[in-house]
Motif scaffolding. Structure first.
Motif, mmCIF file in Angstrom:
data_model
loop_
_atom_site.group_PDB
_atom_site.id
_atom_site.type_symbol
_atom_site.label_atom_id
_atom_site.label_comp_id
_atom_site.label_asym_id
_atom_site.label_seq_id
_atom_site.Cartn_x
_atom_site.Cartn_y
_atom_site.Cartn_z
ATOM 1 N N GLY A 2 -10.974 10.826 -4.200
ATOM 2 C CA GLY A 2 -12.134 9.943 -4.268
ATOM 3 C C GLY A 2 -11.778 8.573 -4.800
ATOM 4 O O GLY A 2 -12.207 7.538 -4.259
ATOM 5 N N ARG A 3 -10.979 8.537 -5.851
ATOM 6 C CA ARG A 3 -10.562 7.253 -6.409
ATOM 7 C C ARG A 3 -9.607 6.532 -5.455
ATOM 8 O O ARG A 3 -9.641 5.304 -5.344
ATOM 9 C CB ARG A 3 -9.863 7.466 -7.771
ATOM 10 N N LEU A 4 -8.768 7.292 -4.787
ATOM 11 C CA LEU A 4 -7.804 6.698 -3.857
ATOM 12 C C LEU A 4 -8.513 6.050 -2.670
ATOM 13 O O LEU A 4 -8.108 4.985 -2.195
ATOM 14 C CB LEU A 4 -6.829 7.774 -3.370
ATOM 15 N N VAL A 5 -9.569 6.700 -2.187
ATOM 16 C CA VAL A 5 -10.346 6.147 -1.077
ATOM 17 C C VAL A 5 -10.965 4.807 -1.477
ATOM 18 O O VAL A 5 -10.933 3.832 -0.714
ATOM 19 C CB VAL A 5 -11.444 7.141 -0.635
ATOM 20 N N ASN B 246 -7.799 21.235 -5.083
ATOM 21 C CA ASN B 246 -8.646 21.668 -6.187
ATOM 22 C C ASN B 246 -9.534 20.521 -6.658
ATOM 23 O O ASN B 246 -9.518 19.429 -6.084
ATOM 24 C CB ASN B 246 -7.794 22.218 -7.340
ATOM 25 N N ALA B 247 -10.293 20.754 -7.711
ATOM 26 C CA ALA B 247 -11.234 19.732 -8.196
ATOM 27 C C ALA B 247 -10.513 18.451 -8.603
ATOM 28 O O ALA B 247 -10.996 17.340 -8.338
ATOM 29 C CB ALA B 247 -12.042 20.290 -9.367
ATOM 30 N N ASP B 248 -9.365 18.585 -9.243
ATOM 31 C CA ASP B 248 -8.602 17.398 -9.649
ATOM 32 C C ASP B 248 -8.090 16.626 -8.438
ATOM 33 O O ASP B 248 -8.058 15.385 -8.448
ATOM 34 C CB ASP B 248 -7.429 17.808 -10.543
ATOM 35 N N VAL C 74 0.825 -1.209 0.000
ATOM 36 C CA VAL C 74 0.000 0.000 0.000
ATOM 37 C C VAL C 74 0.858 1.257 0.000
ATOM 38 O O VAL C 74 0.558 2.231 -0.704
ATOM 39 C CB VAL C 74 -0.949 -0.004 1.211
ATOM 40 N N TRP C 75 1.946 1.241 0.762
ATOM 41 C CA TRP C 75 2.785 2.438 0.809
ATOM 42 C C TRP C 75 3.405 2.746 -0.545
ATOM 43 O O TRP C 75 3.588 3.917 -0.898
ATOM 44 C CB TRP C 75 3.884 2.283 1.874
ATOM 45 N N ASP C 76 3.705 1.713 -1.312
ATOM 46 C CA ASP C 76 4.213 1.959 -2.667
ATOM 47 C C ASP C 76 3.177 2.675 -3.507
ATOM 48 O O ASP C 76 3.513 3.480 -4.385
ATOM 49 C CB ASP C 76 4.589 0.632 -3.338
ATOM 50 N N GLY C 77 1.897 2.410 -3.262
ATOM 51 C CA GLY C 77 0.830 3.074 -3.999
ATOM 52 C C GLY C 77 0.573 4.483 -3.502
ATOM 53 O O GLY C 77 0.408 5.413 -4.292
ATOM 54 N N ILE C 78 0.549 4.653 -2.193
ATOM 55 C CA ILE C 78 0.266 5.968 -1.607
ATOM 56 C C ILE C 78 1.311 6.994 -2.027
ATOM 57 O O ILE C 78 0.993 8.166 -2.275
ATOM 58 C CB ILE C 78 0.198 5.858 -0.069
ATOM 59 N N ASN C 79 2.554 6.570 -2.116
ATOM 60 C CA ASN C 79 3.619 7.507 -2.489
ATOM 61 C C ASN C 79 3.429 8.096 -3.881
ATOM 62 O O ASN C 79 4.017 9.131 -4.204
ATOM 63 C CB ASN C 79 4.982 6.805 -2.395
ATOM 64 N N GLU C 80 2.614 7.439 -4.704
ATOM 65 C CA GLU C 80 2.343 7.957 -6.039
ATOM 66 C C GLU C 80 1.401 9.165 -5.998
ATOM 67 O O GLU C 80 1.260 9.883 -6.980
ATOM 68 C CB GLU C 80 1.713 6.856 -6.910
ATOM 69 N N HIS C 81 0.743 9.388 -4.866
ATOM 70 C CA HIS C 81 -0.255 10.458 -4.760
ATOM 71 C C HIS C 81 0.049 11.371 -3.576
ATOM 72 O O HIS C 81 -0.855 11.826 -2.880
ATOM 73 C CB HIS C 81 -1.647 9.864 -4.610
ATOM 74 N N SER C 82 1.290 11.645 -3.357
ATOM 75 C CA SER C 82 1.697 12.412 -2.180
ATOM 76 C C SER C 82 1.185 13.850 -2.201
ATOM 77 O O SER C 82 0.879 14.424 -1.152
ATOM 78 C CB SER C 82 3.222 12.407 -2.058
#
Length: 345
Positions: free
Chosen positions: A107-110, A99-101, A9-17
């Motif tokens: 939302g997708r990350l959740v 912002n909106a993006d 999961v941490w490998d994924g979260i780091n993509e959206h820091s």
């Protein structure tokens, strides 16, 4: 197992820091002032948002708290949009208002993290059997990552690819897994070998899945033979020595008539080695009745142990193995080396 999911999961979260940092900063800004927090609550009522959850600030070393922070903040997206958050050229990019993006990404990350959050909670349970679910949890992680790898959004596709790399490092070679992970599935009356083979075929190609299922079956029978040797009566043990068999036949012929000799030989084949072997086969081939579908594995074995005395001992030992020995908080923690706390199969 919880530790491996944590690393994936941490490998994924780091993509959206960036988007995570912006939401974190917005939550921190509101919570750091009682006056701002009250204005936030007033705005919630004004916008008629039907949510009673309180804003939560995450602990950066625990991804579950990050997930919960994002999930709650997402419910108040309109409130944050109407709140006067710090903005301007002097504000670092990571601390700008979402912002909106950013909200779309959150939302997708959740949605993405929810699956891993639920899996971690399930495998860290202590009030129910977990060993028979372990393999399916591993398979469900693989299934989730495969689906997200096909996501049209580049950010999530890259995140899934990064996580899949970490997944393959630990669970990519199923041949290296401890066989007890598979045995727990076999000893779940709702699964057995059939469901295991279907799952292996889904994870890999048909040929490899069938090969692995065959290896598991060989191991299962071998393990059954060990239990049979330990728990069956000496006179009921398997007779594999041809010379001993011949000597026994002669003895029977000397002491009984021919018909009785045949009956005793048949009883020996069906009632000792042959029957003990067939006990496992009967278990594998038995179809659950409608009234048994809703029973959990332990309840089913409690009701049927007398029918499968040897196999039930296998189930007693193997289903008792927990997937994790750690508390739920440690299962999510990336701040310490938690591998020593885990009973990973």
């Amino acid at each position: 197992m919880a530790h491996i999911i944590n690393l994936i999961v941490w490998d994924g979260i780091n993509e959206h820091s960036v988007c995570i940092a912006r939401v974190r900063n917005a939550v921190k800004y509101v919570k750091n002032s009682p006056a701002r927090l009250q204005r936030f609550k007033d705005l919630v009522q004004k916008l008629n948002i039907n949510c009673k959850l309180s804003l939560s600030l995450d602990v950066p070393t625990r991804w579950n708290s990050t997930y919960l922070m994002l999930e709650t903040a997402l419910k108040y997206q309109r409130v944050f949009g109407g709140f006067n958050l710090p903005d301007g050229d002097n504000v670092p990019p990571n601390e700008l208002p979402p912002n909106a993006d950013d909200w779309k990404m959150v939302g997708r990350l959740v949605v993405f993290l929810e699956g891993f959050y639920l899996i971690t909670r399930r495998i860290s349970g202590s009030l129910y059997v977990t060993s028979n679910k372990g393999f399916f949890e591993i398979a469900s992680v693989c299934d989730m990552l495969k689906k997200w790898e096909k996501n049209p959004e580049k950010e999530f596709k890259n995140m899934a690819i990064s996580m899949k790399t970490k997944y393959n490092k630990y669970w990519g070679d199923v041949k290296k897994m401890n066989m007890m992970i598979y045995m727990a599935v076999v000893l779940d009356p709702h699964s057995k070998l059939t469901v295991l083979e279907l799952t292996l075929t889904d994870l890999y190609d048909k040929e490899k899945g069938e090969e692995l299922a065959s290896n598991v079956k060989i191991f299962a029978y071998s393990l059954f033979d060990e239990y049979r040797a330990m728990y069956s009566y000496p006179q009921s043990g398997p007779i594999n020595n041809d010379q001993h068999q011949d000597q026994e036949d002669v003895r029977l012929g000397e002491t009984m008539n021919y018909v009785q000799s045949l009956k005793e030989r048949a009883k020996r084949l069906k009632g000792s080695g042959g029957n003990m072997r067939s006990e496992f086969e009967r278990y594998l081939n038995e179809v659950l009745g409608e009234d048994e579908e809703g029973l959990d594995a332990l309840t089913w074995w409690r009701l049927n142990a007398h029918r499968y005395p040897i196999v039930s001992r296998m189930a007693r030992d193997i289903l008792a193995i927990p997937l994790s020995l750690c508390c739920i908080g440690i299962a999510f923690s990336a701040g310490v080396d938690i591998s020593i706390h885990l009973g990973v199969l």
